[in-house]
Write a protein that holds these residues in place. Sequence first.
Motif, PDB file in Angstrom:
ATOM      1  N   GLN A 229      22.119  36.688  42.254  1.00  0.00           N
ATOM      2  CA  GLN A 229      22.304  37.907  42.836  1.00  0.00           C
ATOM      3  C   GLN A 229      20.976  38.708  42.845  1.00  0.00           C
TER       4      GLN A 229
ATOM      5  N   ALA B  29      25.924  42.557  45.661  1.00  0.00           N
ATOM      6  CA  ALA B  29      25.407  41.781  44.697  1.00  0.00           C
ATOM      7  C   ALA B  29      25.224  42.559  43.512  1.00  0.00           C
TER       8      ALA B  29
ATOM      9  N   ALA C 148      28.690  42.823  42.136  1.00  0.00           N
ATOM     10  CA  ALA C 148      28.949  41.639  41.250  1.00  0.00           C
ATOM     11  C   ALA C 148      28.398  41.539  39.970  1.00  0.00           C
ATOM     12  N   ILE C 149      26.927  41.782  40.015  1.00  0.00           N
ATOM     13  CA  ILE C 149      26.250  42.003  38.489  1.00  0.00           C
ATOM     14  C   ILE C 149      26.958  42.775  37.647  1.00  0.00           C
TER      15      ILE C 149
END
Length: 166
Positions: A67, A84, A87-88
């Motif tokens: 990511q 990204a 998502a992290i």
Amino acid sequence: MNRQIVAFLSLFSLVLVLSIYYVMLPFANPASNDKNANVDIEDSTELYFASLLEKKNNEYEIFISEQTEIVASADASGEEKAQALAAIEQRRAILEKEEQAINLILEYGFDEAYVEIVDGTVEILVAIDEEYTTLDIAQIMIIAFNQFGRDYVPKVKVYQETPNQT
């Protein structure tokens, strides 16, 4: 031009000195270290749970690096970078909840615990030396529902090490 030459010569000489130092280091003789070996044999249950945790941490680090590459990429769009980063953050939040669930299960009295979310399921593995009851399993499920809500289905497994019989 002179600054570039000085910088090059400085770095070259540093690399040269370090490589000579590395070559001159004595090789370690494994036979000589046998006398000072300090071997700690741990409980196999602890090792098993530690290996599960290590595997999960490695997968997390790989996910974060993937990511981060997307975020750092000049070719990625702003939307891809935002996804990204989201998502992290989502993965970090899940890891925190998993860690909190592990701590609550350990406080309840189990010897070891491992919690991981896999495909909409909260997989919980607990280790106990003594006999356990359905009330213990119900308590673990309550902890899972409190931590993760009703979006995830808890799946509880009990790990009991069987003694070797010789």
